[in-house]
Design a protein around this motif. Structure first.
Motif, PDB file in Angstrom:
ATOM      1  N   CYS A 153     -26.047 -98.334  85.150  1.00  0.00           N
ATOM      2  CA  CYS A 153     -25.894 -97.987  86.567  1.00  0.00           C
ATOM      3  C   CYS A 153     -27.267 -97.758  87.196  1.00  0.00           C
ATOM      4  O   CYS A 153     -28.137 -97.115  86.601  1.00  0.00           O
ATOM      5  CB  CYS A 153     -25.019 -96.747  86.696  1.00  0.00           C
ATOM      6  SG  CYS A 153     -24.768 -96.264  88.401  1.00  0.00           S
ATOM      7  N   LEU A 154     -27.471 -98.295  88.399  1.00  0.00           N
ATOM      8  CA  LEU A 154     -28.800 -98.261  89.033  1.00  0.00           C
ATOM      9  C   LEU A 154     -28.943 -97.157  90.080  1.00  0.00           C
ATOM     10  O   LEU A 154     -29.976 -97.060  90.736  1.00  0.00           O
ATOM     11  CB  LEU A 154     -29.092 -99.624  89.673  1.00  0.00           C
ATOM     12  CG  LEU A 154     -29.201-100.789  88.676  1.00  0.00           C
ATOM     13  CD1 LEU A 154     -29.284-102.119  89.400  1.00  0.00           C
ATOM     14  CD2 LEU A 154     -30.407-100.607  87.760  1.00  0.00           C
ATOM     15  N   ILE A 155     -27.935 -96.318  90.255  1.00  0.00           N
ATOM     16  CA  ILE A 155     -28.042 -95.245  91.239  1.00  0.00           C
ATOM     17  C   ILE A 155     -29.073 -94.226  90.736  1.00  0.00           C
ATOM     18  O   ILE A 155     -28.905 -93.672  89.641  1.00  0.00           O
ATOM     19  CB  ILE A 155     -26.676 -94.543  91.432  1.00  0.00           C
ATOM     20  CG1 ILE A 155     -25.632 -95.544  91.929  1.00  0.00           C
ATOM     21  CG2 ILE A 155     -26.795 -93.349  92.374  1.00  0.00           C
ATOM     22  CD1 ILE A 155     -24.206 -95.018  91.887  1.00  0.00           C
ATOM     23  N   PRO A 156     -30.134 -93.990  91.512  1.00  0.00           N
ATOM     24  CA  PRO A 156     -31.158 -93.054  91.024  1.00  0.00           C
ATOM     25  C   PRO A 156     -30.562 -91.669  90.736  1.00  0.00           C
ATOM     26  O   PRO A 156     -29.790 -91.139  91.537  1.00  0.00           O
ATOM     27  CB  PRO A 156     -32.164 -92.983  92.183  1.00  0.00           C
ATOM     28  CG  PRO A 156     -31.950 -94.244  92.951  1.00  0.00           C
ATOM     29  CD  PRO A 156     -30.491 -94.566  92.829  1.00  0.00           C
ATOM     30  N   GLY A 157     -30.875 -91.108  89.587  1.00  0.00           N
ATOM     31  CA  GLY A 157     -30.399 -89.775  89.220  1.00  0.00           C
ATOM     32  C   GLY A 157     -29.031 -89.760  88.565  1.00  0.00           C
ATOM     33  O   GLY A 157     -28.554 -88.710  88.130  1.00  0.00           O
ATOM     34  N   PHE A 158     -28.392 -90.940  88.473  1.00  0.00           N
ATOM     35  CA  PHE A 158     -27.005 -90.998  87.967  1.00  0.00           C
ATOM     36  C   PHE A 158     -26.875 -90.407  86.560  1.00  0.00           C
ATOM     37  O   PHE A 158     -25.904 -89.720  86.250  1.00  0.00           O
ATOM     38  CB  PHE A 158     -26.540 -92.455  87.976  1.00  0.00           C
ATOM     39  CG  PHE A 158     -25.104 -92.663  87.593  1.00  0.00           C
ATOM     40  CD1 PHE A 158     -24.074 -92.313  88.457  1.00  0.00           C
ATOM     41  CD2 PHE A 158     -24.759 -93.217  86.361  1.00  0.00           C
ATOM     42  CE1 PHE A 158     -22.747 -92.516  88.116  1.00  0.00           C
ATOM     43  CE2 PHE A 158     -23.429 -93.424  86.009  1.00  0.00           C
ATOM     44  CZ  PHE A 158     -22.418 -93.071  86.892  1.00  0.00           C
ATOM     45  N   PHE A 175     -24.473 -91.353  95.227  1.00  0.00           N
ATOM     46  CA  PHE A 175     -23.869 -92.663  95.500  1.00  0.00           C
ATOM     47  C   PHE A 175     -24.019 -93.014  96.974  1.00  0.00           C
ATOM     48  O   PHE A 175     -24.469 -94.099  97.337  1.00  0.00           O
ATOM     49  CB  PHE A 175     -22.383 -92.622  95.109  1.00  0.00           C
ATOM     50  CG  PHE A 175     -21.638 -93.907  95.361  1.00  0.00           C
ATOM     51  CD1 PHE A 175     -21.573 -94.885  94.376  1.00  0.00           C
ATOM     52  CD2 PHE A 175     -20.987 -94.142  96.573  1.00  0.00           C
ATOM     53  CE1 PHE A 175     -20.884 -96.073  94.604  1.00  0.00           C
ATOM     54  CE2 PHE A 175     -20.307 -95.331  96.803  1.00  0.00           C
ATOM     55  CZ  PHE A 175     -20.251 -96.297  95.808  1.00  0.00           C
ATOM     56  N   GLU A 176     -23.665 -92.067  97.834  1.00  0.00           N
ATOM     57  CA  GLU A 176     -23.724 -92.326  99.272  1.00  0.00           C
ATOM     58  C   GLU A 176     -25.161 -92.640  99.706  1.00  0.00           C
ATOM     59  O   GLU A 176     -25.414 -93.607 100.423  1.00  0.00           O
ATOM     60  CB  GLU A 176     -23.181 -91.120 100.051  1.00  0.00           C
ATOM     61  CG  GLU A 176     -23.274 -91.342 101.555  1.00  0.00           C
ATOM     62  CD  GLU A 176     -22.587 -90.269 102.385  1.00  0.00           C
ATOM     63  OE1 GLU A 176     -22.092 -89.289 101.796  1.00  0.00           O
ATOM     64  OE2 GLU A 176     -22.555 -90.430 103.609  1.00  0.00           O
ATOM     65  N   LYS A 177     -26.089 -91.811  99.240  1.00  0.00           N
ATOM     66  CA  LYS A 177     -27.484 -91.975  99.620  1.00  0.00           C
ATOM     67  C   LYS A 177     -27.992 -93.367  99.187  1.00  0.00           C
ATOM     68  O   LYS A 177     -28.653 -94.077  99.951  1.00  0.00           O
ATOM     69  CB  LYS A 177     -28.302 -90.877  98.928  1.00  0.00           C
ATOM     70  CG  LYS A 177     -29.658 -90.623  99.538  1.00  0.00           C
ATOM     71  CD  LYS A 177     -30.281 -89.377  98.926  1.00  0.00           C
ATOM     72  CE  LYS A 177     -31.795 -89.556  98.915  1.00  0.00           C
ATOM     73  NZ  LYS A 177     -32.462 -88.738  97.917  1.00  0.00           N
ATOM     74  N   LYS A 193     -29.216-105.230 106.548  1.00  0.00           N
ATOM     75  CA  LYS A 193     -29.276-105.064 108.011  1.00  0.00           C
ATOM     76  C   LYS A 193     -28.065-105.707 108.664  1.00  0.00           C
ATOM     77  O   LYS A 193     -27.472-106.635 108.127  1.00  0.00           O
ATOM     78  CB  LYS A 193     -30.538-105.758 108.544  1.00  0.00           C
ATOM     79  CG  LYS A 193     -31.782-104.927 108.417  1.00  0.00           C
ATOM     80  CD  LYS A 193     -32.929-105.566 109.177  1.00  0.00           C
ATOM     81  CE  LYS A 193     -33.533-106.705 108.369  1.00  0.00           C
ATOM     82  NZ  LYS A 193     -34.746-107.268 108.939  1.00  0.00           N
ATOM     83  N   GLY A 194     -27.706-105.218 109.821  1.00  0.00           N
ATOM     84  CA  GLY A 194     -26.711-105.912 110.642  1.00  0.00           C
ATOM     85  C   GLY A 194     -25.268-105.504 110.421  1.00  0.00           C
ATOM     86  O   GLY A 194     -24.362-106.134 110.945  1.00  0.00           O
ATOM     87  N   VAL A 195     -25.037-104.483 109.596  1.00  0.00           N
ATOM     88  CA  VAL A 195     -23.663-103.954 109.433  1.00  0.00           C
ATOM     89  C   VAL A 195     -23.696-102.437 109.521  1.00  0.00           C
ATOM     90  O   VAL A 195     -24.714-101.809 109.223  1.00  0.00           O
ATOM     91  CB  VAL A 195     -23.028-104.339 108.068  1.00  0.00           C
ATOM     92  CG1 VAL A 195     -22.468-105.745 108.076  1.00  0.00           C
ATOM     93  CG2 VAL A 195     -24.020-104.135 106.935  1.00  0.00           C
ATOM     94  N   GLU A 196     -22.572-101.867 109.965  1.00  0.00           N
ATOM     95  CA  GLU A 196     -22.435-100.409 109.931  1.00  0.00           C
ATOM     96  C   GLU A 196     -21.750-100.050 108.621  1.00  0.00           C
ATOM     97  O   GLU A 196     -20.676-100.583 108.316  1.00  0.00           O
ATOM     98  CB  GLU A 196     -21.578 -99.922 111.105  1.00  0.00           C
ATOM     99  CG  GLU A 196     -22.280-100.021 112.447  1.00  0.00           C
ATOM    100  CD  GLU A 196     -21.307 -99.911 113.616  1.00  0.00           C
ATOM    101  OE1 GLU A 196     -20.172 -99.412 113.418  1.00  0.00           O
ATOM    102  OE2 GLU A 196     -21.697-100.350 114.714  1.00  0.00           O
ATOM    103  N   VAL A 197     -22.353 -99.149 107.868  1.00  0.00           N
ATOM    104  CA  VAL A 197     -21.806 -98.787 106.553  1.00  0.00           C
ATOM    105  C   VAL A 197     -21.345 -97.332 106.559  1.00  0.00           C
ATOM    106  O   VAL A 197     -22.065 -96.448 107.015  1.00  0.00           O
ATOM    107  CB  VAL A 197     -22.870 -98.980 105.447  1.00  0.00           C
ATOM    108  CG1 VAL A 197     -22.305 -98.608 104.091  1.00  0.00           C
ATOM    109  CG2 VAL A 197     -23.378-100.408 105.442  1.00  0.00           C
ATOM    110  N   THR A 198     -20.123 -97.129 106.107  1.00  0.00           N
ATOM    111  CA  THR A 198     -19.588 -95.771 105.970  1.00  0.00           C
ATOM    112  C   THR A 198     -19.198 -95.564 104.510  1.00  0.00           C
ATOM    113  O   THR A 198     -18.584 -96.454 103.906  1.00  0.00           O
ATOM    114  CB  THR A 198     -18.326 -95.593 106.836  1.00  0.00           C
ATOM    115  OG1 THR A 198     -18.581 -96.119 108.136  1.00  0.00           O
ATOM    116  CG2 THR A 198     -17.927 -94.132 106.949  1.00  0.00           C
ATOM    117  N   VAL A 199     -19.556 -94.418 103.971  1.00  0.00           N
ATOM    118  CA  VAL A 199     -19.163 -94.110 102.593  1.00  0.00           C
ATOM    119  C   VAL A 199     -18.217 -92.907 102.628  1.00  0.00           C
ATOM    120  O   VAL A 199     -18.508 -91.890 103.251  1.00  0.00           O
ATOM    121  CB  VAL A 199     -20.393 -93.792 101.716  1.00  0.00           C
ATOM    122  CG1 VAL A 199     -19.966 -93.388 100.309  1.00  0.00           C
ATOM    123  CG2 VAL A 199     -21.324 -94.999 101.656  1.00  0.00           C
TER     124      VAL A 199
END
Ligand code: ZN
Length: 455
Positions: A243-248, A343-345, A353-359
């Motif tokens: 997993c590549l999420i920093p701190g995971f 995860f969210e961060k 770019k170019g999309v709105e992202v919601t977690v």
């Protein structure tokens, strides 16, 4: 040994106990379907009635949803106290046509009882009640104080048991919590599960244009949420399953050498995995065996993906939206809230770019680890060995049982996961079953545990 008479009683009443279990199984207590509310209440009354008849002080507690059944024996301060947890509700039965027999008309064939709830969890709850009955009916003083808390919303994700546990820790105070809602390691090997994975369940939503656009007219001029989501997903893990999420991995408790050795001794092979799953080959985080990945390494997996057109033929569009559901199964000592934040961060930081992202953070559960060397654990191992006539092994579980974490946190006592079912008992599926040999051996194990726990 007092337990000899107790065990004789259990042996002499096998058939009677099976008949009574069948009465319990006839109640269609499906907690997630409101038309079965009365049935659920009847199942609660069934449990309450049995415990009352054994002389326990019983309360049926209305805590907002379906009732909790609480019961306790006389509490003597010099005795240890065991709290038995289980649930009287069951899963829905559909697809009904895949059952060989009506799910609420228990059928016994080759010493196996088939019915919804046979293993999960009525049959297992009943082993505890019948072990208690054996002491009471033989007039043998209980070696321990016993408390029961049996809920009716386990299969529906209800909150009652959580609220009640958080608000009444003194009432539920005990030296160990006994949970029989899991499985033996395999048909001939009992096991104590000492660790459960936790969970962080997330959803990613992407919004591009207000509506699906013509992919010819507008293609190449705006970001495509489907492509953008794929970019995000591709960066969650590398090609080696890491997993590549920093701190995971920061808080992950590494396996002890003796745990790794114990897992290896169990002889679970990739061939077994392939047979169980039908997957072309085993895959997972590099540097760990399959069982280590399954039981003791955190995961990050897409559970669902949606974007654009998936129907027959072609439809030439730039989709307006895309979404993914992602579950992360966590291990001790990861914290679901912290992992959800990481995860969210991370997702927001890699969003194209170019999309709105919601977690969205859907829900979480804490991982559980019970020390293997405690006295209670030893008592559990001894009871399983005598009850099942085979040496038990320590196992972990990839799934979560959220209430176990709450018990540990609020009651500060070890939780013993003594599963008497089999992983092949079709829980949550058609033709759920419970082997009567495991029902009887389970009751013996519980009876012996009461004596061992007192030592
Ligand atoms: Zn269950």
């Amino acid at each position: 040994m007092a337990s000899q008479k107790v065990l004789e009683y259990l042996d002499a009443h096998r058939q009677q106990h099976v008949d009574q279990l069948c009465d319990f199984l006839r109640i269609p207590s499906i907690s997630s379907q409101s038309e079965h509310e009365e049935d659920c209440r009847r199942a609660a009354a069934f449990v309450a009635g049995e415990l009352k008849e054994l002389g326990l002080v019983v309360e049926t507690i209305e805590a907002g949803g379906l009732p909790l059944v609480y019961a306790q024996s006389e509490i003597k301060p010099e005795r240890k106290t065991l709290l038995f947890y289980g649930h009287y509700d069951v899963q829905p039965v559909d697809p009904l046509e895949l059952w060989d027999h009506p799910p609420f008309e228990p059928m016994i064939k080759n010493e196996i009882v088939y019915a919804r709830g046979a293993c999960d969890d009525k049959g297992q709850v009943y082993t505890h009640i019948k072990a208690l009955e054996a002491y009471i009916k033989q007039g043998i003083e209980l070696p321990v104080n016993v408390k029961f808390i049996i809920e009716g919303e386990e299969e529906a994700g209800g909150e009652s048991i959580y609220r009640y546990t958080e608000q009444n820790p003194e009432k539920l105070a005990c030296d160990a919590i006994i949970v029989s809602d899991t499985a033996l390691y395999n048909e001939s090997t009992p096991g104590i599960c000492y660790s459960l994975k936790g969970l962080a369940y997330m959803e990613i939503q992407l919004k591009g244009p207000d509506m699906d656009l013509h992919s010819g007219s507008y293609g190449g001029t705006v970001q495509n949420p489907g492509n953008a989501l794929a970019e995000i997903i591709a960066k969650l893990k590398d090609e080696n399953g890491h997993c590549l999420i920093p701190g995971f991995y920061d808080d992950v408790l590494e396996l002890e050498p003796d745990e790794r050795a114990g897992f290896a001794e169990l002889g679970y092979t990739d061939e077994i995995l392939k047979k169980e799953t039908g997957a072309p080959e085993a895959f997972g985080e590099e540097g760990f065996t399959t069982l280590e990945r399954m039981w003791a390494r955190p995961t990050c997996d897409v559970n669902g993906l949606a974007s654009g057109y998936g129907g027959e033929g072609a439809k030439t569009i730039i989709p307006s939206r895309a979404m993914a559901k992602v579950s992360m199964r966590l291990v001790p000592n990861q914290d679901p809230a912290k992992i959800a934040q990481l995860f969210e961060k991370y997702v927001l930081s890699i969003a194209p770019k170019g999309v709105e992202v919601t977690v969205i953070d859907h829900h979480g559960a804490n991982p559980v680890l019970v020390p293997r060397k405690s006295e209670m654990m030893q008592a559990g191992m001894k009871a399983l060995e005598e009850g099942f006539g085979a040496k038990p092994v320590f196992i972990r579980e990839g799934g979560s049982i959220p209430i176990v974490g709450t018990f540990q946190e609020c009651l500060k006592s070890p939780v013993l996961l003594l599963g008497y079912g089999l992983s092949t008992d079709n829980i949550h599926s058609p033709n759920e079953k419970f082997h009567l040999s495991n029902f009887w051996r389970g009751a013996r194990t519980t009876a012996i545990l009461m004596e061992e726990a007192a030592k």
